[in-house]
Design an enzyme around this catalytic site. Sequence first.
Site, PDB file in Angstrom:
ATOM      1  N   SER A 151       1.020  -1.166   0.077  1.00  0.00           N
ATOM      2  CA  SER A 151       0.036   0.139  -0.065  1.00  0.00           C
ATOM      3  C   SER A 151       0.964   1.100   0.153  1.00  0.00           C
ATOM      4  O   SER A 151       1.839   1.129   0.705  1.00  0.00           O
ATOM      5  CB  SER A 151      -0.857  -0.141   1.174  1.00  0.00           C
ATOM      6  N   TYR A 164      -2.348  -0.885  10.417  1.00  0.00           N
ATOM      7  CA  TYR A 164      -2.497  -1.274   9.109  1.00  0.00           C
ATOM      8  C   TYR A 164      -0.971  -0.840   8.237  1.00  0.00           C
ATOM      9  O   TYR A 164      -0.445  -1.711   7.531  1.00  0.00           O
ATOM     10  CB  TYR A 164      -3.578  -0.538   8.459  1.00  0.00           C
TER      11      TYR A 164
HETATM   12  N1  LIG Z   1      -8.772   0.028  -1.035  1.00  0.00           N
HETATM   13  C1  LIG Z   1      -7.764   0.622  -0.786  1.00  0.00           C
HETATM   14  O1  LIG Z   1      -7.618   1.901  -0.747  1.00  0.00           O
HETATM   15  C2  LIG Z   1      -6.382  -0.134  -0.750  1.00  0.00           C
HETATM   16  C3  LIG Z   1      -5.148   0.617  -0.786  1.00  0.00           C
HETATM   17  C4  LIG Z   1      -3.789  -0.084  -0.887  1.00  0.00           C
HETATM   18  C5  LIG Z   1      -4.128  -1.260  -0.641  1.00  0.00           C
HETATM   19  N2  LIG Z   1      -5.051  -2.005  -0.542  1.00  0.00           N
HETATM   20  C6  LIG Z   1      -4.911  -3.548  -0.246  1.00  0.00           C
HETATM   21  O2  LIG Z   1      -5.535  -4.176  -1.378  1.00  0.00           O
HETATM   22  C7  LIG Z   1      -6.195  -5.447  -0.916  1.00  0.00           C
HETATM   23  C8  LIG Z   1      -7.460  -5.531  -1.237  1.00  0.00           C
HETATM   24  O3  LIG Z   1      -8.262  -4.550  -0.694  1.00  0.00           O
HETATM   25  P1  LIG Z   1      -9.720  -4.231  -0.655  1.00  0.00           P
HETATM   26  O4  LIG Z   1     -10.019  -2.861  -0.682  1.00  0.00           O
HETATM   27  O5  LIG Z   1     -10.478  -4.903  -1.705  1.00  0.00           O
HETATM   28  O6  LIG Z   1     -10.474  -4.798   0.756  1.00  0.00           O
HETATM   29  P2  LIG Z   1     -11.335  -5.944   1.305  1.00  0.00           P
HETATM   30  O7  LIG Z   1     -11.424  -5.980   2.522  1.00  0.00           O
HETATM   31  O8  LIG Z   1     -12.304  -5.976   0.311  1.00  0.00           O
HETATM   32  O9  LIG Z   1     -10.483  -7.327   0.735  1.00  0.00           O
HETATM   33  C9  LIG Z   1      -9.806  -8.085   1.572  1.00  0.00           C
HETATM   34  C10 LIG Z   1     -10.065  -9.645   1.259  1.00  0.00           C
HETATM   35  O10 LIG Z   1      -9.204 -10.552   2.035  1.00  0.00           O
HETATM   36  C11 LIG Z   1      -9.864 -11.414   2.563  1.00  0.00           C
HETATM   37  N3  LIG Z   1      -9.464 -11.925   3.799  1.00  0.00           N
HETATM   38  C12 LIG Z   1      -9.416 -11.290   4.933  1.00  0.00           C
HETATM   39  N4  LIG Z   1      -8.906 -12.014   6.122  1.00  0.00           N
HETATM   40  C13 LIG Z   1      -8.456 -13.110   5.502  1.00  0.00           C
HETATM   41  C14 LIG Z   1      -8.116 -14.184   5.661  1.00  0.00           C
HETATM   42  N5  LIG Z   1      -7.584 -14.546   7.070  1.00  0.00           N
HETATM   43  N6  LIG Z   1      -7.736 -15.264   5.026  1.00  0.00           N
HETATM   44  C15 LIG Z   1      -8.265 -15.146   3.701  1.00  0.00           C
HETATM   45  N7  LIG Z   1      -8.840 -14.300   3.286  1.00  0.00           N
HETATM   46  C16 LIG Z   1      -8.963 -13.065   3.924  1.00  0.00           C
HETATM   47  C17 LIG Z   1     -11.338 -10.749   2.788  1.00  0.00           C
HETATM   48  O11 LIG Z   1     -12.388 -11.827   2.907  1.00  0.00           O
HETATM   49  C18 LIG Z   1     -11.361 -10.037   1.497  1.00  0.00           C
HETATM   50  O12 LIG Z   1     -12.135 -10.706   0.410  1.00  0.00           O
HETATM   51  C19 LIG Z   1      -5.632  -5.621   0.503  1.00  0.00           C
HETATM   52  O13 LIG Z   1      -4.486  -6.106   0.730  1.00  0.00           O
HETATM   53  C20 LIG Z   1      -5.478  -4.050   0.916  1.00  0.00           C
HETATM   54  O14 LIG Z   1      -4.931  -3.857   2.005  1.00  0.00           O
HETATM   55  C21 LIG Z   1      -6.202  -1.415  -0.487  1.00  0.00           C
END
Ligand SMILES: NC(=O)c1ccc[n+]([C@@H]2O[C@H](COP(=O)([O-])OP(=O)(O)OC[C@H]3O[C@@H](n4cnc5c(N)ncnc54)[C@H](O)[C@@H]3O)[C@@H](O)[C@H]2O)c1
Length: 264
Positions: A151, A164
């Site tokens: 991120s 985080y």
């Molecule tokens: N949305 C943003 O602004 C952003 C920015 C930078 C990085 N990210 C990263 O991108 C990725 C996806 O983010 P998102 O916005 O789609 O969020 P999200 O919460 O929708 O996606 C996370 C996914 O991980 C799964 N998960 C959580 N715990 C788990 C476990 N113990 N075992 C297996 N699966 C598990 C959840 O069920 C979910 O489907 C993440 O790594 C997040 O940190 C997101």
Amino acid sequence: MSDLLNGKVAIVTGAARGIGQQYALGLNREGAKIVVADILDGSDTVAMLNEQNPDSAIAVPLDVVNMASTEAMAKQTVDAFGRLDILINNAAMFGKSSANKGAEMNSFMEISEPDWDQMMDINVKGVWNCTKAVYPYMKDQGYGKIINISSTSIALAPPDLLHYVVSKGGVTAMTRCLARELGPHGIRVNSLAPGFTHSQASIDLLEDSQNDTLAPMVVAMSCLGQEQTPQTLVGTAIYLSSELSDFVTGQIVCVDGGVNFTSF
Ligand SMILES: NC(=O)c1ccc[n+]([C@@H]2O[C@H](COP(=O)([O-])OP(=O)(O)OC[C@H]3O[C@@H](n4cnc5c(N)ncnc54)[C@H](O)[C@@H]3O)[C@@H](O)[C@H]2O)c1
């Protein structure tokens, strides 16, 4: 569909929803078979993938914190599709769900110890576990692609998300260490660092914490002056998964519309 990933098999963790679902759809459009591995039910994503490309996807239940679960994920992948080329370590404690309460925004003094520990378990140990699980198969093939989702928050350092942001710093460091260790086996390890992206999870996170400043601030800082969507990340995920990037390893690729110029 084109054929950048024809014949390849990819696991996308956390692909039941959000950005992970978009990575799965994008890799599949390029010909990859997809394993949707999530603690939540992945059947909706699998249905979308199989509609796009018949018999090209399965769901496996996964808890990244549990090593036996990650090993079962890797074995089920090879049992179903005969090989394992790509791992996108996307699952994280970010959005809230039945599985965890997500990355609640709190001052560093108010983050509870259980929340801190769970964040490190899922976001850092989970990446390590999934990598350990796929390694024997990739090593035998002499080739593999691992993409760890980090991120740009580690550069922006937004307030009230210490646990985080620190966890994603761990993912960044792990990417470099693993690139050194796995390179001799032909396994490339890179990190894709998204900027603040309008997934449902991030929209909910800001709503829950009544934060109405972060999203406009990020757009104002962007060279492109646009909100980032999940789709903006897919091209880079395909590139890092494909042979186009075979001489790229240990890198942190920032995809955020030019909010950050910092090297991590
Ligand atoms: N949305 C943003 O602004 C952003 C920015 C930078 C990085 N990210 C990263 O991108 C990725 C996806 O983010 P998102 O916005 O789609 O969020 P999200 O919460 O929708 O996606 C996370 C996914 O991980 C799964 N998960 C959580 N715990 C788990 C476990 N113990 N075992 C297996 N699966 C598990 C959840 O069920 C979910 O489907 C993440 O790594 C997040 O940190 C997101």
